[in-house]
Design a protein around this motif. Structure first.
Motif, PDB file in Angstrom:
ATOM      1  N   LEU A  39       2.279   7.903   3.698  1.00 15.58           N
ATOM      2  CA  LEU A  39       2.207   9.274   3.700  1.00 15.58           C
ATOM      3  C   LEU A  39       0.837   9.734   2.967  1.00 15.58           C
ATOM      4  O   LEU A  39       0.566  10.871   2.842  1.00 15.58           O
ATOM      5  CB  LEU A  39       3.135  10.020   3.079  1.00 15.58           C
ATOM      6  CG  LEU A  39       4.379   9.633   3.486  1.00 15.58           C
ATOM      7  CD1 LEU A  39       5.672  10.384   2.652  1.00 15.58           C
ATOM      8  CD2 LEU A  39       4.864   9.965   4.891  1.00 15.58           C
ATOM      9  N   GLN A  40      -0.191   8.666   2.526  1.00 16.11           N
ATOM     10  CA  GLN A  40      -1.368   9.049   2.045  1.00 16.11           C
ATOM     11  C   GLN A  40      -2.300   7.846   2.470  1.00 16.11           C
ATOM     12  O   GLN A  40      -1.729   6.409   2.533  1.00 16.11           O
ATOM     13  CB  GLN A  40      -1.445   9.331   0.413  1.00 16.11           C
ATOM     14  CG  GLN A  40      -0.764   7.956  -0.247  1.00 16.11           C
ATOM     15  CD  GLN A  40      -0.597   8.378  -1.813  1.00 16.11           C
ATOM     16  OE1 GLN A  40      -0.629   9.529  -2.258  1.00 16.11           O
ATOM     17  NE2 GLN A  40      -0.157   7.591  -2.476  1.00 16.11           N
ATOM     18  N   VAL A  41      -3.628   8.130   2.286  1.00 18.09           N
ATOM     19  CA  VAL A  41      -4.464   7.061   2.366  1.00 18.09           C
ATOM     20  C   VAL A  41      -4.485   5.726   1.565  1.00 18.09           C
ATOM     21  O   VAL A  41      -4.503   6.307   0.237  1.00 18.09           O
ATOM     22  CB  VAL A  41      -6.106   7.626   2.557  1.00 18.09           C
ATOM     23  CG1 VAL A  41      -7.115   6.573   2.577  1.00 18.09           C
ATOM     24  CG2 VAL A  41      -6.171   8.524   3.741  1.00 18.09           C
ATOM     25  N   GLY A  42      -4.397   4.838   1.723  1.00 19.65           N
ATOM     26  CA  GLY A  42      -4.155   3.630   0.855  1.00 19.65           C
ATOM     27  C   GLY A  42      -2.900   3.474   0.188  1.00 19.65           C
ATOM     28  O   GLY A  42      -2.647   2.700  -0.696  1.00 19.65           O
ATOM     29  N   GLY A  43      -1.848   4.151   0.738  1.00 14.35           N
ATOM     30  CA  GLY A  43      -0.454   4.118   0.215  1.00 14.35           C
ATOM     31  C   GLY A  43       0.309   3.830   1.310  1.00 14.35           C
ATOM     32  O   GLY A  43       0.821   4.760   1.956  1.00 14.35           O
ATOM     33  N   ASN A  44       1.167   2.481   1.428  1.00 14.92           N
ATOM     34  CA  ASN A  44       1.791   2.266   2.522  1.00 14.92           C
ATOM     35  C   ASN A  44       3.478   2.449   1.813  1.00 14.92           C
ATOM     36  O   ASN A  44       3.581   1.898   0.853  1.00 14.92           O
ATOM     37  CB  ASN A  44       1.580   0.811   2.905  1.00 14.92           C
ATOM     38  CG  ASN A  44       0.521   0.755   3.866  1.00 14.92           C
ATOM     39  OD1 ASN A  44       0.014   1.751   4.317  1.00 14.92           O
ATOM     40  ND2 ASN A  44      -0.104  -0.475   3.994  1.00 14.92           N
ATOM     41  N   VAL A  45       4.179   2.799   2.732  1.00 14.13           N
ATOM     42  CA  VAL A  45       5.574   3.035   2.371  1.00 14.13           C
ATOM     43  C   VAL A  45       6.246   1.811   3.367  1.00 14.13           C
ATOM     44  O   VAL A  45       7.146   1.116   2.887  1.00 14.13           O
ATOM     45  CB  VAL A  45       6.154   4.374   2.906  1.00 14.13           C
ATOM     46  CG1 VAL A  45       7.810   4.121   2.927  1.00 14.13           C
ATOM     47  CG2 VAL A  45       5.634   5.573   2.275  1.00 14.13           C
ATOM     48  N   TYR A  46       5.708   1.500   4.355  1.00 16.89           N
ATOM     49  CA  TYR A  46       6.042   0.432   5.281  1.00 16.89           C
ATOM     50  C   TYR A  46       4.982  -0.482   5.388  1.00 16.89           C
ATOM     51  O   TYR A  46       3.880  -0.216   5.721  1.00 16.89           O
ATOM     52  CB  TYR A  46       6.445   0.855   6.707  1.00 16.89           C
ATOM     53  CG  TYR A  46       7.624   2.018   6.613  1.00 16.89           C
ATOM     54  CD1 TYR A  46       7.274   3.258   6.812  1.00 16.89           C
ATOM     55  CD2 TYR A  46       8.910   1.501   6.552  1.00 16.89           C
ATOM     56  CE1 TYR A  46       8.420   4.117   6.776  1.00 16.89           C
ATOM     57  CE2 TYR A  46       9.959   2.634   6.354  1.00 16.89           C
ATOM     58  CZ  TYR A  46       9.424   3.846   6.718  1.00 16.89           C
ATOM     59  OH  TYR A  46      10.706   4.645   6.599  1.00 16.89           O
ATOM     60  N   TRP A  47       5.407  -1.905   5.354  1.00 17.21           N
ATOM     61  CA  TRP A  47       4.370  -2.984   5.485  1.00 17.21           C
ATOM     62  C   TRP A  47       4.565  -3.921   6.559  1.00 17.21           C
ATOM     63  O   TRP A  47       5.811  -4.086   6.674  1.00 17.21           O
ATOM     64  CB  TRP A  47       4.356  -3.981   4.105  1.00 17.21           C
ATOM     65  CG  TRP A  47       3.560  -2.947   3.010  1.00 17.21           C
ATOM     66  CD1 TRP A  47       4.350  -2.323   2.035  1.00 17.21           C
ATOM     67  CD2 TRP A  47       2.503  -3.065   2.598  1.00 17.21           C
ATOM     68  NE1 TRP A  47       3.542  -1.786   1.133  1.00 17.21           N
ATOM     69  CE2 TRP A  47       1.985  -2.143   1.231  1.00 17.21           C
ATOM     70  CE3 TRP A  47       1.028  -3.707   3.070  1.00 17.21           C
ATOM     71  CZ2 TRP A  47       0.845  -2.137   0.745  1.00 17.21           C
ATOM     72  CZ3 TRP A  47       0.039  -3.500   2.530  1.00 17.21           C
ATOM     73  CH2 TRP A  47      -0.240  -2.615   1.385  1.00 17.21           C
ATOM     74  N   GLY A  48       3.709  -4.560   7.142  1.00 18.82           N
ATOM     75  CA  GLY A  48       3.949  -5.612   8.227  1.00 18.82           C
ATOM     76  C   GLY A  48       3.606  -6.988   7.407  1.00 18.82           C
ATOM     77  O   GLY A  48       2.912  -6.961   6.417  1.00 18.82           O
ATOM     78  N   GLN A  49       3.913  -7.861   8.303  1.00 14.32           N
ATOM     79  CA  GLN A  49       3.471  -9.418   7.671  1.00 14.32           C
ATOM     80  C   GLN A  49       2.140  -9.458   7.956  1.00 14.32           C
ATOM     81  O   GLN A  49       1.306  -8.641   8.758  1.00 14.32           O
ATOM     82  CB  GLN A  49       4.340 -10.280   8.514  1.00 14.32           C
ATOM     83  CG  GLN A  49       3.791 -10.921   9.699  1.00 14.32           C
ATOM     84  CD  GLN A  49       3.500  -9.882  10.878  1.00 14.32           C
ATOM     85  OE1 GLN A  49       4.122  -8.747  10.744  1.00 14.32           O
ATOM     86  NE2 GLN A  49       2.705 -10.526  11.785  1.00 14.32           N
ATOM     87  N   GLY A  50       1.426 -10.251   7.401  1.00 13.93           N
ATOM     88  CA  GLY A  50      -0.167 -10.479   7.505  1.00 13.93           C
ATOM     89  C   GLY A  50      -0.497 -11.017   8.443  1.00 13.93           C
ATOM     90  O   GLY A  50       0.228 -11.963   9.076  1.00 13.93           O
ATOM     91  N   THR A  51      -1.866 -11.125   8.947  1.00 15.27           N
ATOM     92  CA  THR A  51      -2.511 -12.118   9.979  1.00 15.27           C
ATOM     93  C   THR A  51      -3.669 -12.388   9.255  1.00 15.27           C
ATOM     94  O   THR A  51      -4.659 -11.781   8.536  1.00 15.27           O
ATOM     95  CB  THR A  51      -2.629 -11.259  11.062  1.00 15.27           C
ATOM     96  OG1 THR A  51      -3.052 -12.275  12.214  1.00 15.27           O
ATOM     97  CG2 THR A  51      -3.727 -10.279  11.209  1.00 15.27           C
ATOM     98  N   LEU A  52      -3.818 -13.959   9.307  1.00 14.63           N
ATOM     99  CA  LEU A  52      -4.992 -14.795   8.534  1.00 14.63           C
ATOM    100  C   LEU A  52      -6.389 -14.320   9.534  1.00 14.63           C
ATOM    101  O   LEU A  52      -6.398 -14.802  10.672  1.00 14.63           O
ATOM    102  CB  LEU A  52      -4.611 -16.051   8.364  1.00 14.63           C
ATOM    103  CG  LEU A  52      -5.772 -16.798   7.678  1.00 14.63           C
ATOM    104  CD1 LEU A  52      -6.177 -16.244   6.355  1.00 14.63           C
ATOM    105  CD2 LEU A  52      -5.146 -18.444   7.604  1.00 14.63           C
ATOM    106  N   VAL A  53      -7.230 -13.970   8.638  1.00 15.91           N
ATOM    107  CA  VAL A  53      -8.753 -13.926   9.318  1.00 15.91           C
ATOM    108  C   VAL A  53      -9.505 -14.951   8.552  1.00 15.91           C
ATOM    109  O   VAL A  53      -9.635 -14.770   7.358  1.00 15.91           O
ATOM    110  CB  VAL A  53      -9.420 -12.670   9.224  1.00 15.91           C
ATOM    111  CG1 VAL A  53     -10.726 -12.556   9.820  1.00 15.91           C
ATOM    112  CG2 VAL A  53      -8.626 -11.608  10.288  1.00 15.91           C
TER     113      VAL A  53
END
Length: 116
Positions: free
Chosen positions: A98-112
């Motif tokens: 609901l704000q820039v830089g603030g996640n309520v929901y997270w996904g799993q990561g992808t490696l770069v």
């Protein structure tokens, strides 16, 4: 609710990658979508965000090289990464909040991984 990030991989310095994040289980159109990244031993770092209406925000370290975009009907967000540098090597996470830089929901990561 699931956020599935994809598109990571190994690229040489100066190369490009496009990360995708597909959301399911909830419509994320009204949410701010954020990308973060994390390297071992460091805190998760804000990379970019995009509001529902399309306003974008970037960390200074990626400004001018990365572009965040979203496709609300597809419930997806993207991160186009150009002119990649070794210091961009990290696990990249997408999320919604609901704000820039603030996640309520997270996904799993992808490696770069950017090789020098």
């Amino acid at each position: 609710v699931q956020l599935q990030a994809s598109g990571g991989g190994l690229v040489q310095t100066g190369g490009s990658l496009r990360l995708s994040c597909a959301a399911s289980g909830r419509y994320f159109g009204p949410y701010i979508m954020n990308w973060f990244r994390q390297t071992p031993g460091k805190e998760r770092e804000f990379v970019a965000a995009i509001r529902s209406g399309g306003s974008t925000y970037y960390a200074d370290s990626v400004k001018g090289r990365f572009t965040i975009s979203r496709d609300n009907p597809k419930n997806a967000v993207y991160l186009q990464m150009n002119s990649l540098k070794p210091e961009d090597t990290a696990v990249y996470y997408c999320g919604a909040g609901l704000q820039v830089g603030g996640n309520v929901y997270w996904g799993q990561g992808t490696l770069v991984t950017v090789s020098s």
